[in-house]
Design a protein around this motif. Structure first.
Motif, PDB file in Angstrom:
ATOM      1  N   SER A   1      50.331  82.322  69.477  1.00 54.59           N
ATOM      2  CA  SER A   1      51.219  81.892  70.554  1.00 54.59           C
ATOM      3  C   SER A   1      50.522  80.905  71.485  1.00 54.59           C
ATOM      4  N   THR A   2      51.232  79.837  71.835  1.00 55.44           N
ATOM      5  CA  THR A   2      50.702  78.838  72.775  1.00 55.44           C
ATOM      6  C   THR A   2      51.204  79.087  74.194  1.00 55.44           C
ATOM      7  N   VAL A   3      52.123  80.044  74.341  1.00 53.59           N
ATOM      8  CA  VAL A   3      52.679  80.362  75.666  1.00 53.59           C
ATOM      9  C   VAL A   3      52.737  81.885  75.849  1.00 53.59           C
ATOM     10  N   PRO A   4      51.602  82.573  75.705  1.00 52.71           N
ATOM     11  CA  PRO A   4      51.622  84.039  75.740  1.00 52.71           C
ATOM     12  C   PRO A   4      52.100  84.647  77.053  1.00 52.71           C
ATOM     13  N   VAL A   5      51.712  84.058  78.200  1.00 54.22           N
ATOM     14  CA  VAL A   5      52.126  84.608  79.487  1.00 54.22           C
ATOM     15  C   VAL A   5      53.642  84.488  79.661  1.00 54.22           C
ATOM     16  N   TRP A   6      54.140  83.314  79.391  1.00 54.71           N
ATOM     17  CA  TRP A   6      55.561  83.004  79.533  1.00 54.71           C
ATOM     18  C   TRP A   6      56.385  83.850  78.563  1.00 54.71           C
ATOM     19  N   ASP A   7      55.975  83.857  77.318  1.00 59.98           N
ATOM     20  CA  ASP A   7      56.688  84.580  76.272  1.00 59.98           C
ATOM     21  C   ASP A   7      56.704  86.085  76.566  1.00 59.98           C
ATOM     22  N   ALA A   8      55.570  86.623  77.010  1.00 57.37           N
ATOM     23  CA  ALA A   8      55.471  88.049  77.316  1.00 57.37           C
ATOM     24  C   ALA A   8      56.372  88.425  78.488  1.00 57.37           C
TER      25      ALA A   8
END
Length: 206
Positions: free
Chosen positions: A124-131
């Motif tokens: 994932s390149t956007v782990p904070v956002w996705d989580a």
């Protein structure tokens, strides 16, 4: 603007009939939830199972896990909503203090755990956002299963962040779909509030 429209048309052309089925069932689920109909659950479960199949094909295992959670919560919600023998159906209501504590735990603990899963086991390149999108959706689903009006608030927090995230990932069609769901959820909140107010007036009148 032209590039946005071109990307949108390309997304439409690339969408399979199975994906369309999942999208249509997903929209039906939200509309049924707004109408306070228990049929939202079979529609949602069918949409989610199709989504799991599609996500497995493209190896998005973290999303598969999230959708698996949706299935479990939908089954739980379906059971919770159905009228039990000798007991009335669960009514629409505001969450109490205990339910709010559980909701916040789901949001923030879920956010942290899912972030760790994404950075350690996915690319994932956007782990904070996705989580964050996922954990707020988890909380919304839990509240929906218990027929709490605040489910619309949590689901729309998730939708609000999901729209730019999907656009960032060039999933324009799904971003537009999420925007539609965002609008439906606003109406859902006010519809459920009318139900609660009507119940209060009925109790006062009696």
């Amino acid at each position: 603007m032209q590039s946005w429209l071109t990307l949108f048309v390309e997304q439409l052309k690339a969408t399979t009939w199975l994906e369309w089925t999942a999208v249509i069932l997903g929209v039906a689920e939200v509309l049924l939830a707004r109408a306070n109909k228990v049929w939202l659950y079979p529609s949602g479960i069918a949409a989610t199972l199709i989504s799991i199949f599609l996500l497995l094909e493209v190896a998005l295992y973290a999303e598969v896990l999230l959708n698996g959670y949706y299935v479990v919560m939908s089954v739980y919600g379906w059971y919770h909503w159905v009228k039990k023998r000798g007991k009335p159906a669960v009514k629409v209501a505001y969450a109490n203090k205990r339910e709010w504590i559980i909701t916040l735990l789901i949001v923030f603990v879920g956010w942290g755990l899912l972030y760790l899963l994404l950075i350690n086991f996915t690319k994932s390149t956007v782990p904070v956002w996705d989580a964050w999108v996922s954990s707020t959706a988890w909380a919304g689903m839990w509240l929906l299963a218990r027929r709490k009006i605040e489910n619309w608030v949590l689901l729309n927090v998730s939708n609000l962040f999901a729209i730019p995230l999907l656009y960032h990932k060039n999933l324009v069609m799904f971003a537009v779909l999420t925007l539609i769901l965002f609008i439906v959820a606003i109406f859902g909140y006010y519809d459920w509030r009318k139900i609660i107010n009507k119940e209060k007036l009925t109790l006062v009148a009696s």
